[in-house]
Design an enzyme around this catalytic site. Structure first.
Site, PDB file in Angstrom:
ATOM      1  N   LEU A  96      13.973 -22.493 -50.534  1.00 56.41           N
ATOM      2  CA  LEU A  96      14.427 -22.943 -51.852  1.00 56.41           C
ATOM      3  C   LEU A  96      14.060 -21.832 -52.826  1.00 56.41           C
ATOM      4  O   LEU A  96      12.971 -21.256 -52.732  1.00 56.41           O
ATOM      5  CB  LEU A  96      13.719 -24.240 -52.278  1.00 56.41           C
ATOM      6  N   ASP A  97      14.957 -21.537 -53.757  1.00 57.79           N
ATOM      7  CA  ASP A  97      14.685 -20.513 -54.764  1.00 57.79           C
ATOM      8  C   ASP A  97      13.427 -20.864 -55.541  1.00 57.79           C
ATOM      9  O   ASP A  97      13.051 -22.036 -55.654  1.00 57.79           O
ATOM     10  CB  ASP A  97      15.847 -20.408 -55.763  1.00 57.79           C
ATOM     11  N   LYS A  98      12.823 -19.848 -56.145  1.00 58.87           N
ATOM     12  CA  LYS A  98      11.588 -20.035 -56.917  1.00 58.87           C
ATOM     13  C   LYS A  98      11.758 -21.091 -58.008  1.00 58.87           C
ATOM     14  O   LYS A  98      10.863 -21.890 -58.251  1.00 58.87           O
ATOM     15  CB  LYS A  98      11.156 -18.698 -57.531  1.00 58.87           C
TER      16      LYS A  98
END
Length: 184
Positions: A48-50
């Site tokens: 998952l993206d930051k």
């Protein structure tokens, strides 16, 4: 004679600001740090993206992780998105047909269910693949940049609404069966 220890499966509600790696050479906070007290070394199933929050599975079961991420399995990932911009039925059609983004990235057909449309819209996006920033890039290509993104489901496993961002728990036996069926 030795017996293998049972595999460990965790559900984490990943908060914004954490990277999905085991360690980070830049010193950023990692999702693995949030589950470090679980007693077993686990790794994330996918990324998952930051700045994306929500459902992140972690396990020490490499085979199941690989099977869940394999493109030929087509395990759906569902995201709740808020956008700056109005979503329309034409956007749903574009997602369903599959899109080619400005940089040439070919996206498989995806689902877009509009929950509300206005200056800010809300939608559920269903992907069968997980390319770099794909949800954000697809919505931006339709003129509706993402302002908030949360993964709410992976396959038939839904994020536990009782988990606050940063909290995790072990999967229940029923959830482990669901996960096993998804990986077959």
């Amino acid at each position: 004679l030795t017996f293998a220890e049972p595999m460990v499966y965790l559900m984490l509600n990943k908060p914004r600001g954490y990277v999905t790696t085991l360690s980070d050479e830049l010193g950023r906070a990692t999702a693995a740090q949030l589950v470090a007290d679980c007693g077993v070394r686990v790794f994330p199933v996918g990324r998952l993206d930051k700045d994306t929050e929500g459902l992140l599975l972690l396990t020490d079961d490499g085979k199941t992780a690989h099977d869940l991420l394999s493109p030929r399995r087509h395990v759906d990932k569902v995201y709740y998105a808020r956008t700056a911009g109005r979503l329309t039925p034409e956007d749903c059609d574009a997602f369903a047909a599959g899109m080619t983004l400005g940089d040439g990235l070919q996206c498989l057909p995806a689902g877009l269910e509009i929950l509300s449309a206005g200056e800010e819209s809300e939608a559920l996006v269903t992907l069968r693949e997980g390319k770099f920033h794909q949800v954000k890039r697809m919505l931006a290509a339709r003129g509706a940049p993402v302002t908030y993104l949360r993964r709410v489901r992976m396959g038939n496993l839904t994020l536990d609404p009782a988990l606050q961002p940063g909290e995790y728990r072990f999967l229940t036996p029923e959830e482990r069966k669901i996960l096993g069926a998804e990986a077959e």
